[in-house]
Write a protein that holds these residues in place. Structure first.
Motif, PDB file in Angstrom:
ATOM      1  N   ARG A 258      15.297   1.802   0.587  1.00 61.71           N
ATOM      2  CA  ARG A 258      14.551   2.615   1.561  1.00 61.71           C
ATOM      3  C   ARG A 258      13.923   3.834   0.886  1.00 61.71           C
ATOM      4  N   GLU A 259      14.669   4.472  -0.003  1.00 58.24           N
ATOM      5  CA  GLU A 259      14.123   5.625  -0.712  1.00 58.24           C
ATOM      6  C   GLU A 259      13.052   5.202  -1.717  1.00 58.24           C
ATOM      7  N   LEU A 260      13.232   4.036  -2.317  1.00 60.19           N
ATOM      8  CA  LEU A 260      12.216   3.518  -3.241  1.00 60.19           C
ATOM      9  C   LEU A 260      10.923   3.200  -2.504  1.00 60.19           C
ATOM     10  N   ALA A 261      11.059   2.691  -1.277  1.00 61.68           N
ATOM     11  CA  ALA A 261       9.880   2.386  -0.467  1.00 61.68           C
ATOM     12  C   ALA A 261       9.104   3.669  -0.171  1.00 61.68           C
ATOM     13  N   ASP A 262       9.816   4.744   0.132  1.00 59.01           N
ATOM     14  CA  ASP A 262       9.167   6.032   0.387  1.00 59.01           C
ATOM     15  C   ASP A 262       8.479   6.544  -0.881  1.00 59.01           C
ATOM     16  N   TYR A 263       9.138   6.369  -2.006  1.00 58.07           N
ATOM     17  CA  TYR A 263       8.558   6.812  -3.281  1.00 58.07           C
ATOM     18  C   TYR A 263       7.269   6.045  -3.591  1.00 58.07           C
ATOM     19  N   LEU A 264       7.318   4.721  -3.451  1.00 63.78           N
ATOM     20  CA  LEU A 264       6.125   3.914  -3.719  1.00 63.78           C
ATOM     21  C   LEU A 264       5.000   4.242  -2.744  1.00 63.78           C
ATOM     22  N   SER A 265       5.363   4.508  -1.502  1.00 65.32           N
ATOM     23  CA  SER A 265       4.361   4.875  -0.505  1.00 65.32           C
ATOM     24  C   SER A 265       3.677   6.191  -0.880  1.00 65.32           C
ATOM     25  N   ALA A 266       4.462   7.144  -1.378  1.00 67.75           N
ATOM     26  CA  ALA A 266       3.900   8.426  -1.803  1.00 67.75           C
ATOM     27  C   ALA A 266       2.956   8.240  -2.984  1.00 67.75           C
ATOM     28  N   MET A 267       3.309   7.341  -3.904  1.00 70.79           N
ATOM     29  CA  MET A 267       2.444   7.062  -5.045  1.00 70.79           C
ATOM     30  C   MET A 267       1.155   6.352  -4.610  1.00 70.79           C
ATOM     31  N   GLN A 268       1.288   5.461  -3.637  1.00 75.29           N
ATOM     32  CA  GLN A 268       0.101   4.790  -3.101  1.00 75.29           C
ATOM     33  C   GLN A 268      -0.865   5.796  -2.492  1.00 75.29           C
ATOM     34  N   ALA A 269      -0.327   6.784  -1.805  1.00 75.89           N
ATOM     35  CA  ALA A 269      -1.168   7.796  -1.172  1.00 75.89           C
ATOM     36  C   ALA A 269      -1.975   8.584  -2.205  1.00 75.89           C
ATOM     37  N   LYS A 270      -1.416   8.737  -3.401  1.00 72.73           N
ATOM     38  CA  LYS A 270      -2.142   9.433  -4.463  1.00 72.73           C
ATOM     39  C   LYS A 270      -3.297   8.591  -5.000  1.00 72.73           C
ATOM     40  N   THR A 271      -3.154   7.281  -4.897  1.00 74.73           N
ATOM     41  CA  THR A 271      -4.223   6.387  -5.343  1.00 74.73           C
ATOM     42  C   THR A 271      -5.310   6.253  -4.287  1.00 74.73           C
ATOM     43  N   PHE A 272      -4.883   6.037  -3.042  1.00 78.23           N
ATOM     44  CA  PHE A 272      -5.849   5.840  -1.957  1.00 78.23           C
ATOM     45  C   PHE A 272      -5.984   7.138  -1.149  1.00 78.23           C
ATOM     46  N   THR A 273      -6.604   8.125  -1.788  1.00 80.23           N
ATOM     47  CA  THR A 273      -6.674   9.469  -1.203  1.00 80.23           C
ATOM     48  C   THR A 273      -7.538   9.535   0.056  1.00 80.23           C
ATOM     49  N   LYS A 274      -8.455   8.594   0.217  1.00 76.69           N
ATOM     50  CA  LYS A 274      -9.354   8.627   1.370  1.00 76.69           C
ATOM     51  C   LYS A 274      -8.879   7.738   2.519  1.00 76.69           C
TER      52      LYS A 274
ATOM     53  N   ILE B 254      -2.760   5.353   9.026  1.00 72.74           N
ATOM     54  CA  ILE B 254      -2.553   3.978   9.501  1.00 72.74           C
ATOM     55  C   ILE B 254      -2.842   2.973   8.386  1.00 72.74           C
ATOM     56  N   GLU B 255      -3.905   3.217   7.618  1.00 71.49           N
ATOM     57  CA  GLU B 255      -4.241   2.316   6.514  1.00 71.49           C
ATOM     58  C   GLU B 255      -3.163   2.340   5.434  1.00 71.49           C
ATOM     59  N   LEU B 256      -2.641   3.517   5.141  1.00 77.84           N
ATOM     60  CA  LEU B 256      -1.573   3.627   4.150  1.00 77.84           C
ATOM     61  C   LEU B 256      -0.308   2.921   4.622  1.00 77.84           C
ATOM     62  N   GLU B 257      -0.038   3.003   5.912  1.00 81.63           N
ATOM     63  CA  GLU B 257       1.146   2.345   6.466  1.00 81.63           C
ATOM     64  C   GLU B 257       1.017   0.831   6.347  1.00 81.63           C
ATOM     65  N   ASP B 258      -0.196   0.324   6.514  1.00 83.31           N
ATOM     66  CA  ASP B 258      -0.424  -1.114   6.381  1.00 83.31           C
ATOM     67  C   ASP B 258      -0.224  -1.590   4.937  1.00 83.31           C
ATOM     68  N   MET B 259      -0.484  -0.700   3.982  1.00 86.21           N
ATOM     69  CA  MET B 259      -0.322  -1.058   2.566  1.00 86.21           C
ATOM     70  C   MET B 259       1.102  -0.871   2.076  1.00 86.21           C
ATOM     71  N   ARG B 260       1.921  -0.237   2.861  1.00 85.89           N
ATOM     72  CA  ARG B 260       3.286   0.100   2.456  1.00 85.89           C
ATOM     73  C   ARG B 260       4.090  -1.151   2.101  1.00 85.89           C
ATOM     74  N   ILE B 261       4.816  -1.100   0.988  1.00 82.46           N
ATOM     75  CA  ILE B 261       5.662  -2.219   0.570  1.00 82.46           C
ATOM     76  C   ILE B 261       6.924  -2.210   1.419  1.00 82.46           C
ATOM     77  N   PRO B 262       7.238  -3.316   2.091  1.00 83.45           N
ATOM     78  CA  PRO B 262       8.416  -3.357   2.965  1.00 83.45           C
ATOM     79  C   PRO B 262       9.719  -3.105   2.209  1.00 83.45           C
ATOM     80  N   VAL B 263      10.642  -2.463   2.874  1.00 82.13           N
ATOM     81  CA  VAL B 263      11.949  -2.207   2.266  1.00 82.13           C
ATOM     82  C   VAL B 263      12.612  -3.523   1.852  1.00 82.13           C
ATOM     83  N   SER B 264      12.442  -4.548   2.677  1.00 80.59           N
ATOM     84  CA  SER B 264      13.072  -5.844   2.412  1.00 80.59           C
ATOM     85  C   SER B 264      12.515  -6.526   1.164  1.00 80.59           C
ATOM     86  N   SER B 265      11.358  -6.056   0.676  1.00 78.51           N
ATOM     87  CA  SER B 265      10.743  -6.658  -0.514  1.00 78.51           C
ATOM     88  C   SER B 265      11.007  -5.850  -1.780  1.00 78.51           C
TER      89      SER B 265
END
Length: 295
Positions: A93-109, A113-124
């Motif tokens: 769960r914490e790794l998912a949050d970390y990856l999501s934060a890194m994704q946000a740095k890449t997709f700054t625009k 909602i779009e970032l949430e759709d790209m979020r890697i599921p905890v189960s994966s």
């Protein structure tokens, strides 16, 4: 209003709360206070009331100094704890949050909602908290054997099709690719039947050369930089995900500037755009077919 100029800075006096004092200095300060006479009573032993006042003053100063020591030690311990615990050691769960934060740095625009759709599921995201050893190349084989037994099993099996690894190991530098490749050739991982280990990076190798190699070679693992792996996945049919079960991100390794794979803007963008951004990879991760591992 009086403006203080640069030459007046020497006249400024900071309050005690803003002073950084070492433990030795604090101990010396305590001794100095104990040995020095009170300014309010220049004649030592003049009265019992003044003696009590001095003792009270010294006691309060000692208590204040001890509080400073405790606070500073707590800050030091906290900082050392944060540095010693790598992000890779944390639960999914914490790794998912970390990856999501890194994704946000890449997709700054992108929108929330779009970032949430790209979020890697905890189960994966693979749970590797059972591994308590160092996450270094010397321990990579043991890490896979003990923390990722299903991957270990697959690496020891015979590959069915050319260019179809079960593991993609993504790292940020060509020299690191070569080092990881040597480790993944360990017989404890591959056994007698495991496939080859592909070495994929742009330096010294043209894209066409990698295509030719992958199309004729049955590989169990592919190690490479995100840029080259991304190109092979999106621009060719030489590297396929038909057998892919794990994508391992080399997050523990840091460069000379202490940056990891996802700290560096260029490699971070390539990871999330060129690799995870591909529709086939994204679909396989979201469906749980591919597990993301942070090493």
């Amino acid at each position: 209003m009086t403006i203080v100029g640069g030459d007046d800075l020497d006249e400024l006096v900071l309050e005690d709360n803003y002073l950084a004092i070492s433990d030795d200095e604090l101990d010396g300060l305590e001794d100095e206070i104990e040995d020095s006479p009170s300014q309010e009573d220049p004649v030592a032993g003049l009265s019992t009331g003044n003696d009590d006042a001095r003792r009270t003053k010294k006691r309060k100063q000692r208590e204040k100094n001890k509080e400073r020591k405790v606070k500073r030690q707590k800050l030091t311990d906290s900082a050392e704890s944060d540095q010693s615990q790598s992000i890779t050691e944390r639960p999914p769960r914490e790794l998912a949050d970390y990856l999501s934060a890194m994704q946000a740095k890449t997709f700054t625009k992108s929108t929330v909602i779009e970032l949430e759709d790209m979020r890697i599921p905890v189960s994966s995201i693979a749970d590797t908290t059972s591994w308590t050893g160092p996450r270094t190349l010397d321990h990579l084989s043991d890490f896979i054997i003990k923390a990722l037994p299903s991957l270990h099993t697959r690496l020891s099996q015979k590959s069915k099709n050319p260019g179809s690894p079960t593991l993609l190991f993504i790292t940020g530098a060509a020299l690191r690719v070569a080092d990881v490749t040597r480790i993944l050739k360990d017989k404890r991982l591959r056994g007698e039947k495991g496939g080859e280990v592909a070495k994929l990076f742009a330096r010294h190798f043209k894209l066409a050369e990698h295509c030719s190699y992958l199309k004729r070679t049955k590989v169990g693992a592919a190690v490479g930089t995100p840029g080259r792996i991304g190109k092979l996945l999106s621009e060719t049919d030489a590297l396929t995900i038909s057998a892919l079960s794990h994508i391992m991100l080399d997050v523990s390794f840091r460069d000379a500037k202490k940056r990891n794979l996802l700290d560096i803007p260029e490699t971070r963008n390539e990871v999330f755009k060129a690799v995870f951004g591909g529709p086939k990879i994204s679909e396989a991760i979201n469906s749980g077919k591919i597990q993301v591992v942070l090493f």
